[in-house]
Design an enzyme around this catalytic site. Sequence first.
Site, short mmCIF file in Angstrom:
data_model
loop_
_atom_site.label_atom_id
_atom_site.label_comp_id
_atom_site.label_asym_id
_atom_site.label_seq_id
_atom_site.Cartn_x
_atom_site.Cartn_y
_atom_site.Cartn_z
CB CYS A 187 38.45 7.13 -17.32
SG CYS A 187 39.87 8.07 -17.89
NE ARG A 202 41.42 0.33 -26.16
CZ ARG A 202 40.51 1.24 -26.49
NH1 ARG A 202 40.87 2.48 -26.76
NH2 ARG A 202 39.24 0.91 -26.55
CB CYS A 206 73.37 -4.97 -16.66
SG CYS A 206 74.53 -3.74 -17.25
CG HIS A 207 69.27 -6.33 -16.23
ND1 HIS A 207 69.09 -5.79 -14.98
CD2 HIS A 207 69.26 -5.29 -17.09
CE1 HIS A 207 68.98 -4.47 -15.09
NE2 HIS A 207 69.09 -4.14 -16.37
CB CYS A 225 40.13 6.10 -24.28
SG CYS A 225 39.64 4.41 -23.90
#
Lengths: 109, 150, 292
Positions: free
Chosen positions: C208, C249, C110-111, C253
């Site tokens: 965070c 990740r 397709c791509h 954390c």
Amino acid sequence: MAKSKPRVKAPKSASKGDIVTIKTLISHIMETGLRKNKKTGKIIPRRIINKFQAKFEGTEIFSVDIDTAISANPFFQFSMKAEKSGEFEFIWTDDNGEIYTKKSKLTVS
Amino acid sequence: MKDLSRREVIVLGSTAAAAIMVSPTMAFAEAKPAKALLEKFTGGKSIATGKIKLEMPEIAENGNTVPLTFTVESPMTEKDYVKRVIIIAEGNPRAEVATFNFSHLSGVAKASSRMRLAKTQNVVAVAELSDGTFYMAKTEVKVTIGGCGG
Amino acid sequence: MKGTAKTKALSALFAVTMLSATSIFYMQVVKAGDSLKDDGLPSGISKVKVKPATDDGPLDEIISGWHFRSKETKNLQQDDFENPGYLWVEQGEELWATKDGSKGKSCKSCHDDPAKSMKGVGANMPKWDAKLKRPLTLEQRVNTCRTQGLGAKEWKWESREMLSMTAFIRNLSRGMPMNVQADGPMKPWVEKGKNIYYTRVGQLNMSCSNCHEDNYGKNIRADHLSQGQSNGFPTYRLKWQKIGSLHRRFKGCMKNIRATPYKPGSDEFVALEIYLSQRGKGLEIETPAVRN
């Protein structure tokens, strides 16, 4: 684990007497045999690349006997004095008996 | 919140560290001497310093992938070359890291790789020359154990 | 024996918890930038610091995680051969042309040429999907293609195949600025992500922002805190000894602050990824970055 894939960076041409540098990298987990499976508490069996060889026209120019402290996805950089044209062959030997190879041609003028 | 004094924090930390240190694998690591490996490599011959240079970071951000490069002074001719170089990590559960085998075709006795270090320790590189002499280099690498494993 | 181990674990946990809780106060005072030497640039990247796209953001300067790493870690990202992340990128390239599923097609069917069709795609993800009426991360977009386009099974989030494909596609946008859509239907997702970013969670009661906004550039124990930018993912982490996703990740954390992590691919992590991409807008894609 998926089949290990080697990567090699070696020059295609050199002048006679040149010292050429070769870099190799291969995907491999390098399981030490010292870790335990957190769930079962059982030791995960060792599985590493235990030998790396670089040959030129069939003659060994450099090799490494590898223990478990070489990092995952082992990397080696080394050299060869270019004297004549020919073919490199790089060989990695796995604990499970599998052999991974890669070839590369060098033209010396 | 009540602040802990610095001393209290250190005491707490070292208690935890002591508890972890007693694990059998650690005891095994201390009991397995790098010395025996060296003796096997040299066949009991004496080792001089010099000729070999070992480059590693002073501080490794992570012990899983510590770069190393060593260089041995040698003309690398058929008569006078470096045969092999052994790398030993004294404080690892297994002290033997790797043995690099050269030939006069290598051109220079120099190689790089990446290695694992279980903790802060000395790394030793010993070269065997074609005339049967041995040379050693040693360097200490501090391994940081981060607060954020993730 | 079991009891002893448990006691040990508990005392260690207690000490670590206390250390972590107090470590904020003992953080080495290093002003951001002070200890950061100029070690050149990562391969294929023209700058690792940019000014924020808008004035209402909390940061004066957006800095790639590259900047906070040691010389040795940086070196690994300065040479495309030595960067082990390329082992995955190369596998992704192979998978691109590998037929899979009931329709006997590959991505290529397709791509076509990914260097053309996929250039810039990775820089705009996550992206709004009008049909599904929700944003999709690159992983989710790949799986939509697999199930609907190829008639193939979904890849698991952290599988070797998924990591290889996402690393390959993101790498085709290397050097291009992150440019996620943040307005229109994406707005509530940005807000949701922002909310998660600033909400304190876990036993250590941290958000965070406590590490990555208030204290970046400082040391938390032996770790040099970054701004927690997402431009290098999937990233080769020395700790993982392999490449890993951004959501992996995130999970790490959250475990560090002793919170129960959301699941990779959950709406919470998707929203957080969108917010981070917006927060780091303009920062160049570094995939596959190398971090500690």
